[in-house]
Scaffold this active site. Sequence first.
Site, PDB file in Angstrom:
ATOM      1  N   THR A   1       0.839  -1.200   0.000  1.00  0.00           N
ATOM      2  CA  THR A   1       0.000   0.000   0.000  1.00  0.00           C
ATOM      3  C   THR A   1       0.875   1.251   0.000  1.00  0.00           C
ATOM      4  OG1 THR A   1      -1.669  -1.181   1.259  1.00  0.00           O
ATOM      5  CG2 THR A   1      -1.850   1.211   1.231  1.00  0.00           C
TER       6      THR A   1
ATOM      7  N   VAL B   1     -12.114  -6.751  -0.547  1.00  0.00           N
ATOM      8  CA  VAL B   1     -11.874  -5.311  -0.480  1.00  0.00           C
ATOM      9  C   VAL B   1     -11.336  -4.975   0.910  1.00  0.00           C
ATOM     10  CG1 VAL B   1     -12.892  -3.006  -0.614  1.00  0.00           C
ATOM     11  CG2 VAL B   1     -13.724  -4.829  -2.116  1.00  0.00           C
TER      12      VAL B   1
ATOM     13  N   ASP C   1      -9.192  -1.840   3.414  1.00  0.00           N
ATOM     14  CA  ASP C   1      -9.525  -0.521   3.963  1.00  0.00           C
ATOM     15  C   ASP C   1      -9.342   0.611   2.981  1.00  0.00           C
ATOM     16  OD1 ASP C   1      -6.642  -1.285   4.434  1.00  0.00           O
ATOM     17  OD2 ASP C   1      -6.565   0.864   4.855  1.00  0.00           O
TER      18      ASP C   1
ATOM     19  N   GLY D   1      -1.579  -1.161   6.375  1.00  0.00           N
ATOM     20  CA  GLY D   1      -1.457  -2.222   7.374  1.00  0.00           C
ATOM     21  C   GLY D   1      -2.517  -3.285   7.216  1.00  0.00           C
ATOM     22  N   HIS D   2      -2.906  -3.917   8.338  1.00  0.00           N
ATOM     23  CA  HIS D   2      -3.942  -4.954   8.330  1.00  0.00           C
ATOM     24  C   HIS D   2      -5.278  -4.316   7.920  1.00  0.00           C
ATOM     25  CE1 HIS D   2      -1.729  -7.761  11.327  1.00  0.00           C
ATOM     26  NE2 HIS D   2      -1.769  -8.323  10.151  1.00  0.00           N
ATOM     27  N   GLY D   3      -5.704  -4.549   6.696  1.00  0.00           N
ATOM     28  CA  GLY D   3      -6.889  -3.867   6.183  1.00  0.00           C
ATOM     29  C   GLY D   3      -8.136  -4.123   6.999  1.00  0.00           C
TER      30      GLY D   3
END
Lengths: 166, 140
Positions: free
Chosen positions: B1, B30, B32, B53-55
């Site tokens: 990202t 999908v 974040d 990061g962790h979506g």
Amino acid sequence: MLPVVVVHGGAGHIPKERSEKSTTGVCSAVRAGYAVLQGGGSSMDAVVEAVTQLENNPSFNAGCGSVLNIKGEVEMDAMVMDGKTLASGAVSIVRNIANPIQLARLVMDKTSHVCLAGEGANQFARSMGVPEVPLESLITDYSRMRWKKNLEPGANPVECQMGKMG
Amino acid sequence: TVGAVAVDIEGNVASATSTGGILNKMEGRVGDTPVIGSGGYADNEIGAVSTTGHGEAIMKTTLARLILFHMEQGQSVEAASDLGLAYMKSRVDGLGGVVTVDPQGHWAARFSSLQMSWAAAQKNTLHYGLYTGEHFTQSI
């Protein structure tokens, strides 16, 4: 204090052999965004320019260099937001687009919607004259290697991507 | 990202975030990034944030808007960013990173993961880093 541009790559684990390219990439992108501001451009122009540079850099997981889904394909998401009006535009699960961030800005500027997804996003791109690019042009050897590695039994893609707590 | 936030000469803020998602994700997943308040947010009355990061963890905590909430309550860009990331870690065990600005041009690049490449440009000075606590500068 003003103006300022701040950019980021992905949070997680960056292998040592790729860390220098990652640092060089964010520095180059922030310079591009800052040049826009110094030329009198808006904050929106600056962030789109900076993120476009990062999407075009194969060292990052966006645009060219995106990670692959379970089928070995590229599906990308992007969003922009303007603090003056709270206008926002996003695309999700978009394919074959070199710069999803520019398409997200078109969603904000040219439609009354906030987010377009999947084939609808690609149809909108065609209607706006945004060229589609071959899937292969977005896939790097590194992303294909990681995809294959995480097809193996017992693989943990999230752990592979995020690494351990800092 | 990847992502960016900026403040222009008129004090307008903006946010942009883009991603290929997470390795070997399910088709149609999908995260974040395209979700307002999670992958990013911008409001001239508070500031702007872009996240990574962790979506799924970021969405559960609407991380970008949470950080701006802390800024509305009087926290600095740095403290608000740390509070948001700490809440995400403690509440849903998620790691991530953010870049944050306020309309005056104060900025922060903060992360709870091992690394996050970041850079900032202000007053003709380039700032950058990769590991926690790293902050190099050079003239532009």
